[in-house]
Design an enzyme around this catalytic site. Structure first.
Site: not given
Length: 712
Positions: A100, A387, A173
């Site tokens: 990303h 993350y 997504n």
């Protein structure tokens, strides 16, 4: 929530050893022994293959599954193997995102239109009319920050809500499923799809050996492959993509009762895509095509908008599904659990500084608010750790939440101190709790976040995958068979294109063998497109594929909105063009909601037949018809003859015809159409037929496609 509950077929429970070997050595021969807790592949060391170990040399017995207390329980923090693997992966790239990396973002707001108070105590989902500021980032997955906007790729769709109860990050997504079932495999799938480490290419593309080798050995990828090869991954605009939270989450109400939820974003303009040849030409025409489109829409006041819809279902509903909703490779068809629209998102402001906001924004699925909780999806469980760990590296340390774009807009206080890039000045002597030495330290609150008390399944701790995750083909089959005929042809052609780039024969054969379980006709089309003499044998399916009911909601073509709103019409002009025709075309297109741009051989524009100068928005050689949704050509007889000898003009109309777009042409333009070999059809109309052009411009001319290209 579901009107009817199909009976789930019993899935095979985990076994201590597998049934047959499906691994291959470097020559492509089957080698080693296959062992498994489910249908996942376990390749054993031996011969030239050394044992797989941790960084400390500890041999690994299972590199496919994370550690859980029971087969459907959350991942355990004690899984040091998972933590080492993902930690190393998270820190491989500094400071660019590993995936990303190329993104575009905008500020906006969320407005709740329907309360979910019976299901959750999250105020953002209970207070109708409340507008919550947010920041949304769209991205491609595989390419680096310097890659292009329009490759065949999944698009990230991440939204940061600045709620009054703290930040909520809905990270998803534009596809509702994923390649893998367990976070243990996330580094592997990303490594396989990124550029090959020895040669540094391809950039932003999946058409290469390492990706398809991984796919061929990982049947759980098959459903995602159908989506990735569909038109969903070559969108026309970021404003026309859907968004999905992918995983099942929980909503928890004031009484502590839990309801499962899946989140969906649906674009106001409807879903739109390109055709493959058009996507390829857009890459060369404008590397920033999607970013520019988003910027121009916001700057012109045509604010992009999405509906937020939810699928709500209980554990009892889930028990009746013919799949496991905790499996991220599965979706819940809208026909089984309908969508309920609860709000809307509007993007109305471009970032003031791209680096400070778009690049430094940090999304974490673990950022939720009271009333929203996690399910035991093993892929989600790994993301909750990954993350945050990534942000520590990419943004310099534990205080990345103090960067303005990441900071909550509500008050926040805790006892965490110091660290790299600490911007606050905490006061007082107490940085712990419980404490009694200071009267203003933060304390717990009954209104705070509480995890839902989920009953544990029976079972023993181990690296085990639930037997209910073992059906890898049924939903892939459902997705393919739900597509319209042109979309099925596009999927087959995309597979042929991608696999034609794969140099290793046994990888191509293995992928086609999996397609036999998805749809035999699809497998045959791909095999024919690759020039295979015979279909390779199908691999053993641990769970026999089911023929699920098709889901029309999974299509694009049949669901495109009959509108020009948000689209762009290009008008090619030259000296001597008829001003009245141009004016009529522009007025009709703009009245229908389209943006109109004028293209001319020279950027200065053209002197029209009435003597007035018409400025151009783009120069012919640098503004191909691929950037428009429909085109018109208005030329004098002399200009038509002149441009019929100009390659850029001939390509302009020929590409528009090949990309199935509506074309309006006056008498002078016929010479250019003739040079491009364009025959009249229902999408090629006279420039004076304004009504006919507008009607044709609202869609693609799918009946034309077999005449302009060979599809698998």
């Amino acid at each position: 929530m579901a009107a009817s509950k199909p009976t789930r077929k019993p899935a095979a429970r985990s076994a201590g050893s597998g049934t047959s070997d499906r691994s291959r050595d470097a020559t492509g021969k089957r080698a080693g022994d296959a062992r498994g807790n489910g249908d996942e592949l376990h390749q054993s060391a031996g011969g030239a293959h050394p044992p797989l170990t941790t960084n400390q040399g500890l041999p690994l017995a299972d590199n496919q599954n994370s550690l859980r207390a029971t087969e459907r329980s959350p991942t355990l923090l004690e899984d040091f193997i998972l933590r080492e693997k993902i930690t190393h992966f998270d820190h491989e790239r500094i400071p660019e995102r590993i995936v990303h990396a190329r993104g575009s973002a905008a500020h906006g707001y969320f407005e709740l239109t329907k309360s979910l108070a019976p299901y959750t105590r999250a105020k953002i989902l209970t207070e109708v009319g409340e507008k919550t500021p947010l920041f949304t980032r769209f991205s491609t997955v595989a390419g680096g920050a310097g890659s292009v906007d329009t490759p065949r790729d999944v698009r990230g769709f991440a939204v940061k809500f600045y709620t009054r109860e703290g930040n909520w990050d809905l990270v998803g997504n534009n596809i509702p499923v994923f390649f893998i079932q367990d976070a243990m495999k996330f580094p592997d799938v990303v490594h396989s799809v990124k550029m090959e480490p020895d040669r540094g290419y391809p950039q932003a593309g999946s058409a290469h050996d390492t990706f398809w080798d991984f796919v061929s050995l990982t049947p759980e990828t098959m459903h995602m492959i159908m989506w990735a090869m569909s038109d969903r991954t070559i969108p026309r605009s970021l404003r026309t993509i859907e968004g999905f939270g992918v995983h099942s989450f929980r909503l928890v109400n004031e009484a502590g009762d839990s309801t499962f939820v899946k989140f969906h974003w649906r674009p106001k303009l409807g879903i739109q895509s390109t055709v493959w040849d058009e996507a390829v030409k857009l890459q060369s025409a404008d590397n920033d095509f999607h970013r520019r489109d988003l910027f121009e829409a916001i700057q012109s006041g045509n604010f992009p908008e999405w509906e937020l819809a939810v699928q709500l279902f209980t554990q009892e509903d889930a028990d009746g599904f013919p799949f496991d909703h905790l499996d991220a490779t599965k979706l819940i068809p809208e026909e089984l659990v309908p969508l309920t629209v609860v709000g809307r998102m509007v993007l109305d402001r471009w970032p003031d500084n791209f680096f400070a906001e778009t690049e430094q924004v940090a999304f974490c699925p673990s950022h939720v608010v009271p009333g929203i909780d996690f399910s035991n999806d093993p892929l989600l469980q790994g993301r909750l750790f990954s993350y945050l760990d990534t942000q520590l590296s990419r943004l310099g340390g534990p205080n990345f939440h103090q960067i303005p774009i990441n900071a909550p807009k509500c008050p926040f206080a805790n006892l965490q101190r110091d660290g790299h890039m600490q911007m606050g000045v905490p006061k007082g002597r107490v940085n712990y709790e419980p404490s009694s030495l200071q009267g203003d330290t933060p304390r717990e609150t009954p209104a705070g976040f509480r995890s839902h008390a989920t009953p544990a399944d029976d079972g023993a701790k181990g690296r085990i995958r639930a037997g209910s995750f073992a059906d890898h083909y049924s939903q892939a089959r459902m997705f393919f068979r739900s597509q319209s005929a042109p979309e099925q042809a596009h999927i087959a052609s995309a597979l042929v294109f991608e696999l034609s780039k794969v140099e290793t024969a046994h990888v191509r054969e293995a992928v086609v063998s999996h397609l036999r379980h998805v749809d035999p006709a699809l497998a045959q089309r791909v095999a024919d497109g690759l020039g295979m003499d015979a279909l390779p044998p199908a691999p053993e399916a641990r769970v026999a594929p089911q023929d699920l009911d098709p889901s029309p909601a999974l299509r694009i073509i049949d669901r495109m909105k009959d509108t020009l709103e948000g689209r762009c019409v290009g008008i090619l002009v030259h000296d001597g063009s008829d001003a009245a025709t141009i004016k009529s075309l522009r007025k009709a297109a703009e009245s229908a909601g389209a943006t109109v741009k004028v293209v001319a051989p020279k950027l200065g524009g053209a002197r029209l037949a009435d003597g007035k100068k018409l400025p151009a928005d783009g120069q012919l050689a640098g503004t191909p018809s691929a950037v428009f949704d429909a085109v018109a050509v208005v030329l004098s007889s002399d200009a038509g003859k002149q441009l019929a000898k100009e390659a850029a003009a001939v390509d302009w109309v020929r590409d528009a015809f090949g990309h199935l777009k509506a074309i309006a042409a006056d008498a002078g333009a016929q010479a250019v159409l003739k040079a491009g070999g364009i025959a009249r059809d229902k999408g090629v109309v006279d420039a004076g037929d304004i009504k006919g052009f507008i009607a044709a411009a609202k869609t693609r001319q799918w009946d034309r496609e077999p005449k302009v290209r060979l599809l698998a």
